[in-house]
Design a protein around this motif. Structure first.
Motif, PDB file in Angstrom:
ATOM      1  N   GLU A  39      41.691  26.370  36.894  1.00 11.75           N
ATOM      2  CA  GLU A  39      41.011  26.066  38.150  1.00 11.75           C
ATOM      3  C   GLU A  39      39.987  24.943  38.010  1.00 11.75           C
ATOM      4  O   GLU A  39      39.544  24.392  39.010  1.00 11.75           O
ATOM      5  N   TRP A  40      39.612  24.593  36.756  1.00 14.21           N
ATOM      6  CA  TRP A  40      38.603  23.539  36.600  1.00 14.21           C
ATOM      7  C   TRP A  40      38.840  22.622  35.408  1.00 14.21           C
ATOM      8  O   TRP A  40      38.396  21.466  35.418  1.00 14.21           O
ATOM      9  N   PHE A  41      39.559  23.081  34.402  1.00 15.31           N
ATOM     10  CA  PHE A  41      39.792  22.281  33.198  1.00 15.31           C
ATOM     11  C   PHE A  41      40.882  21.249  33.485  1.00 15.31           C
ATOM     12  O   PHE A  41      41.791  21.516  34.270  1.00 15.31           O
ATOM     13  N   ALA A 129      33.467  21.679  39.424  1.00 17.71           N
ATOM     14  CA  ALA A 129      34.521  22.593  39.863  1.00 17.71           C
ATOM     15  C   ALA A 129      34.314  23.990  39.295  1.00 17.71           C
ATOM     16  O   ALA A 129      34.526  24.997  39.985  1.00 17.71           O
ATOM     17  N   LEU A 130      33.902  24.071  38.025  1.00 19.25           N
ATOM     18  CA  LEU A 130      33.617  25.373  37.425  1.00 19.25           C
ATOM     19  C   LEU A 130      32.527  26.089  38.207  1.00 19.25           C
ATOM     20  O   LEU A 130      32.651  27.290  38.511  1.00 19.25           O
ATOM     21  N   ARG A 137      34.407  29.330  45.523  1.00 20.49           N
ATOM     22  CA  ARG A 137      34.998  28.247  46.311  1.00 20.49           C
ATOM     23  C   ARG A 137      36.307  27.805  45.680  1.00 20.49           C
ATOM     24  O   ARG A 137      36.450  27.785  44.450  1.00 20.49           O
ATOM     25  N   ALA A 138      37.266  27.447  46.524  1.00 22.03           N
ATOM     26  CA  ALA A 138      38.546  26.959  46.024  1.00 22.03           C
ATOM     27  C   ALA A 138      38.358  25.585  45.387  1.00 22.03           C
ATOM     28  O   ALA A 138      37.655  24.731  45.945  1.00 22.03           O
ATOM     29  N   PRO A 139      38.973  25.323  44.237  1.00 23.15           N
ATOM     30  CA  PRO A 139      38.809  24.022  43.595  1.00 23.15           C
ATOM     31  C   PRO A 139      39.516  22.918  44.371  1.00 23.15           C
ATOM     32  O   PRO A 139      40.569  23.138  44.968  1.00 23.15           O
ATOM     33  N   ASP A 140      38.929  21.720  44.376  1.00 30.97           N
ATOM     34  CA  ASP A 140      39.538  20.541  44.988  1.00 30.97           C
ATOM     35  C   ASP A 140      40.266  19.774  43.884  1.00 30.97           C
ATOM     36  O   ASP A 140      39.657  19.023  43.127  1.00 30.97           O
ATOM     37  N   ARG A 141      41.577  19.968  43.792  1.00 29.53           N
ATOM     38  CA  ARG A 141      42.334  19.380  42.691  1.00 29.53           C
ATOM     39  C   ARG A 141      42.533  17.879  42.843  1.00 29.53           C
ATOM     40  O   ARG A 141      42.996  17.211  41.921  1.00 29.53           O
TER      41      ARG A 141
END
Length: 302
Positions: A39-41, A129-130, A137-141
């Motif tokens: 989700e963030w890496f 993002a982390l 909150r949903a990550p913004d990819r």
């Protein structure tokens, strides 16, 4: 948030400290478990959660995706320390209790000093993002570092300066500067001041490649859009060479490598070159960063 770049045993150490509103026990799964890391890496991660365990990193399965790479877990001490090696670079995530939350200390050890602004701005977006994931909150990819953020790290870490060295029979000045646009865009910016003047062997170089302090002779080497070299002159005679090369960078854009050679006399030559080329490169880098931000729009952050 505290951020620093230091040189330790010849390697670059980027360190980022960030206070999180959650205790180490809640943050630990987010920084070690693959279903949360994704989700963030910046890569899909699989790992054997123990010191010495194998890690794999992948960036999707499409035809343009880079091949999977392999790393190693160096330390795994829940909920305090997670460290690993990836492609010869070292990463360390420490979680220190801090009131009701914790202090996250992230460090990245690498060799490519000129890439430090790209690494710092990239990790800044990842850690944002982390933080968002921990807050639900949903990550913004689609988010990526802005050109403005990249250039702020160049200034903060002193990455815009060139270096000078004595070659025995003269001097050499060298700049290595990560840019935020691809080579074709950099070349277009360098030649834009003279669109009606063809860039050709034996012709004068476009003004974007020159500086008033060192009168330009004819182009001697040309491979658009990545290479241009010419002699510079004193009283009509060649005194040294100036070489602009755009090579592969960190993924944020092309890497500019600018070199100039000159004679030992006058001794002020290297200082003049360092100042003149910095004045030339910095407006170019800002222009390209602004262009990058216009093109990415809302997807660029920081």
């Amino acid at each position: 948030m505290n951020e620093s770049l230091d040189t330790v045993h010849g390697r670059q150490v980027l360190r980022i400290e960030r206070r999180l509103a959650h205790p180490p026990e809640k943050v630990w799964p987010a920084v070690t478990e693959p279903e949360h890391l994704r989700e963030w890496f910046p890569a899909e991660v699989r790992l054997d959660p123990r010191a010495g365990g194998r890690m794999t990193f992948s960036f999707g399965s499409g035809p343009d995706a880079p091949p999977e790479s392999v790393g190693r877990v160096d330390a795994y001490e829940p909920p305090r320390l997670f460290a690993f090696t990836w492609e010869g670079e070292l990463f360390r995530i420490e979680l220190h209790p801090d009131g009701p939350g914790c202090l996250l200390v992230f460090s990245h050890v690498f060799d490519d000093r000129a890439g430090a602004a790209s690494f710092a701005s990239g990790w800044r977006i990842c850690l944002d993002a982390l933080d968002g994931v921990l807050e639900g909150r949903a990550p913004d990819r689609s988010a990526r570092p802005s050109g403005r953020l990249h250039e702020s790290y160049v200034e903060r870490f002193g990455l815009a300066d060139g270096v000078a060295e004595d070659t025995g029979d003269g001097w050499r000045v060298r700049f290595e500067r990560q840019l935020t646009r691809p080579a074709e865009a950099v070349w277009a910016a360098l030649t834009d001041a003279a669109p009606d003047r063809p860039t050709a062997l034996g012709a004068p170089p476009p003004p974007g490649f020159t500086t008033d302090e060192f009168p330009a002779g004819p182009v001697s080497t040309l491979a658009a859009p990545t290479l241009l070299e010419y002699t510079w002159e004193v009283a009509g005679a060649a005194a040294g060479r100036i070489r602009w090369e755009l090579v592969q960078g960190t993924g944020h854009g092309a890497r500019l490598v600018l070199e100039q050679t000159g004679p030992a006399d006058p001794p002020s030559g290297p200082a003049t070159a360092l100042a003149a080329w910095r004045r030339r490169i910095e407006p170019l880098a800002r222009q390209l960063a602004e262009e990058a931000d216009r093109l990415t729009g809302d997807r660029a952050t920081g």
